[in-house]
Write a protein that holds these residues in place. Structure first.
Motif, PDB file in Angstrom:
ATOM      1  N   GLN A   1       0.965  -1.166  -0.060  1.00  0.00           N
ATOM      2  CA  GLN A   1       0.001  -0.083   0.011  1.00  0.00           C
ATOM      3  C   GLN A   1       0.996   1.248  -0.088  1.00  0.00           C
ATOM      4  O   GLN A   1       1.969   1.431   0.715  1.00  0.00           O
ATOM      5  CB  GLN A   1      -0.728  -0.104   1.164  1.00  0.00           C
ATOM      6  CG  GLN A   1      -1.837  -1.370   1.276  1.00  0.00           C
ATOM      7  CD  GLN A   1      -3.204  -0.992   1.783  1.00  0.00           C
ATOM      8  OE1 GLN A   1      -3.507   0.450   1.980  1.00  0.00           O
ATOM      9  NE2 GLN A   1      -4.053  -1.823   1.888  1.00  0.00           N
TER      10      GLN A   1
ATOM     11  N   ARG B   1       5.539   5.628   4.408  1.00  0.00           N
ATOM     12  CA  ARG B   1       5.489   6.060   5.818  1.00  0.00           C
ATOM     13  C   ARG B   1       7.036   5.346   6.192  1.00  0.00           C
ATOM     14  O   ARG B   1       7.698   5.971   6.949  1.00  0.00           O
ATOM     15  CB  ARG B   1       4.379   5.787   6.404  1.00  0.00           C
ATOM     16  CG  ARG B   1       4.311   6.431   7.686  1.00  0.00           C
ATOM     17  CD  ARG B   1       2.767   6.292   8.460  1.00  0.00           C
ATOM     18  NE  ARG B   1       3.102   6.347  10.040  1.00  0.00           N
ATOM     19  CZ  ARG B   1       2.149   5.759  10.573  1.00  0.00           C
ATOM     20  NH1 ARG B   1       1.019   5.355  10.322  1.00  0.00           N
ATOM     21  NH2 ARG B   1       2.346   5.616  12.060  1.00  0.00           N
TER      22      ARG B   1
ATOM     23  N   LYS C   1       0.558   3.924   1.093  1.00  0.00           N
ATOM     24  CA  LYS C   1       0.721   4.843   2.417  1.00  0.00           C
ATOM     25  C   LYS C   1       1.624   4.186   3.384  1.00  0.00           C
ATOM     26  O   LYS C   1       2.305   4.675   3.968  1.00  0.00           O
ATOM     27  CB  LYS C   1      -0.772   4.894   2.900  1.00  0.00           C
ATOM     28  CG  LYS C   1      -0.848   5.698   4.175  1.00  0.00           C
ATOM     29  CD  LYS C   1      -2.318   5.919   4.561  1.00  0.00           C
ATOM     30  CE  LYS C   1      -2.471   6.480   5.972  1.00  0.00           C
ATOM     31  NZ  LYS C   1      -3.844   6.392   6.342  1.00  0.00           N
ATOM     32  N   ALA C   2       1.671   2.797   3.607  1.00  0.00           N
ATOM     33  CA  ALA C   2       2.560   2.020   4.206  1.00  0.00           C
ATOM     34  C   ALA C   2       3.873   2.260   3.767  1.00  0.00           C
ATOM     35  O   ALA C   2       5.016   2.528   4.748  1.00  0.00           O
ATOM     36  CB  ALA C   2       2.364   0.608   4.249  1.00  0.00           C
ATOM     37  N   ALA C   3       4.190   2.339   2.420  1.00  0.00           N
ATOM     38  CA  ALA C   3       5.516   2.367   1.831  1.00  0.00           C
ATOM     39  C   ALA C   3       6.170   3.818   2.113  1.00  0.00           C
ATOM     40  O   ALA C   3       7.119   4.023   2.681  1.00  0.00           O
ATOM     41  CB  ALA C   3       5.497   2.191   0.323  1.00  0.00           C
TER      42      ALA C   3
END
Lengths: 390, 74
Positions: free
Chosen positions: A175, A181, A177-179
């Motif tokens: 995702q 962050r 967003k995960a990457a």
């Protein structure tokens, strides 16, 4: 530490000269700090992993901690490039002035150049005119300056390009967003390692210079360790310089050379930290500035867009080529003048102040601040709030 | 004149190996974070994601700790 310096100080009052050398060494340490902030923090600031103020505070703090970390005394200030038994305080002073002037000129131009190479250049020039060619070890120049100058960016660039490619490949299903962050956090960790290593390596150079000057004046016994006040003042000078920011160079490395996304910043910074640590502990010292610049270039090439401004890279390469001869030229002139007596020392000190002040005033006419590095980040590509990470 | 070419080659090889291992471990951690997010959206168990992320990031933290030790050792 060698056993003291020959007393070839001419008519110069030794106490005055030692004080002047200490002050100049701390001034060089300060320029070293703001010149090299970009190495550790340019990519973190550019990708939005850290706000500029947070980045410089973190980097400065780690510089200071780094200065205290290693118990190994700076045994050699030149790495064997010049015969240190033939260096007088006047030569050290001249060499430092050469290095400071070149650091300020390249900072004004926004070009990352190696502070160590500037110091080497200044010392080579000053030693050459004071003690002759036999005091300069030309073979060592090839080994310690020329080969690292070419090899550092190539090695770091190839590794960073490969790492960038692998990073994108392995996380393409993650995702976004995960990457974003995660990579921002990882980038901060590797940037912190670079800052720590920088404090340890570069603050020690200044400690070595000051300790050598104190030994030559008889204030310290031969082979003495740097006193605590020397360690503290060298650490504080480099940390203060780092806190000052050096935004011109940060702008070049963070935005001028290429545009970095969080995975690229992570790959560039991790490659740089690893290469710096491996090189200083496996027997082939590479230049931090060149490693970090090469890492950013490689990350730009290995990324999805492959946009690198080669004109900027070319200007950087020219600055790297000129560092040794130009810092050497100024160092030679300053060294031979300072060697002539007290008046000479005062003249060189005044000239250094005038040149430094002039460059500073010129820089105020077209100031470059932290906003120049983060302007384009006002609308982040990802919905992740920057502050949650910083 | 002596240039330690083998030293340079070792620096390149060790750095390349270490960096690629770090990237792989970190990507594993990010994959775990991503799995957690997906699982939460689907209201499934987040445990596999948490375990994967913890393994990946803990391994990276160990490498960073080794880096700090290398700096301190001088």
């Amino acid at each position: 530490m060698n056993g003291g310096l020959p007393g070839s100080v001419g008519a110069v009052d030794p106490t005055l000269l030692v004080i002047v050398v200490i002050v100049t060494a701390l001034a060089f340490d300060f320029t070293n700090g703001f010149h090299d902030t970009a190495n550790a923090m340019a990519t973190s600031i550019a990708t939005g992993a850290l706000r500029p103020k947070v980045a410089v505070v973190l980097s400065a703090g780690l510089n200071l901690v780094g200065a205290f970390l290693s118990v190994e005394v700076a045994k050699t200030i030149s790495g064997g490039i010049v015969d240190e038994t033939r260096i007088s305080p006047a030569v050290i002073f001249g060499g430092l002035i050469g290095a400071i002037v070149w650091n300020l000129v390249t900072w004004y131009a926004g070009l990352p150049s190696s502070s160590s190479h500037a110091l080497f250049g200044g010392l080579i020039g000053a030693t050459w005119v004071a003690s002759g060619t036999s005091a300069v070890h030309f073979g060592k120049i090839v080994e310690k300056v020329l080969v690292p100058a070419v090899a550092s960016p190539v090695i770091a660039g190839v590794i960073a390009a490969t790492a960038t490619w692998l990073t994108y490949r392995l996380t393409r299903r993650a995702q976004p967003k995960a990457a974003t962050r995660g990579f921002r956090l990882g980038q901060v960790a590797s940037a912190s390692l670079v800052s720590l290593a920088h404090g340890t390596n570069d603050a020690q150079k200044t400690m070595g210079v000051i300790t050598l000057a104190l030994i030559s004046s008889g204030s310290l016994g031969a082979g003495a360790d740097p006193p605590v006040w020397v360690i503290l003042s060298a650490g504080l000078a480099i940390a203060l310089g780092t806190y000052f920011g050096g935004w011109r160079i940060t702008h070049t490395l963070g935005r001028g050379l290429t545009k970095l996304e969080a995975p690229q910043g992570f790959a560039a910074q991790t490659s740089a930290a690893t290469v710096i640590l491996a090189s200083s502990h496996l027997g082939f010292a590479l230049s931090t500035t060149h490693v970090c610049s090469g890492g950013i270039l490689g990350a730009g090439l290995g990324g999805p867009v492959r946009e690198v401004r080669w004109s900027v890279a070319g200007r950087m390469a020219v600055a790297w080529l000129l560092t040794l001869p130009l810092a050497g030229g100024v160092g030679a002139l300053a060294g031979v003048t300072a060697d002539s007596g007290t008046l000479g020392v005062i003249a060189v000190a005044l000239a250094g102040l005038v040149i430094g002040g002039g460059i500073y005033l010129a820089s105020r006419r077209r100031p470059v601040g932290p906003r120049a590095v983060v302007d384009e980040l006002e609308v982040p590509a990802e919905p992740t709030p920057v502050r949650a990470v910083a | 004149m002596h240039v330690n070419w083998s030293g340079l080659a070792i620096v390149f090889g060790v750095s390349m190996g270490a960096v690629l291992a770090m990237v792989a471990l970190f990507s594993l951690g990010i994959g775990g974070m991503s799995m957690r997010m997906t699982a939460r959206e689907r209201e499934a168990s987040t445990r596999p994601g948490t375990v994967t992320a913890t393994i990946g990031f803990a391994a990276c933290a160990a490498v960073v700790a080794f880096g700090v030790w290398v700096i301190i050792r001088g």
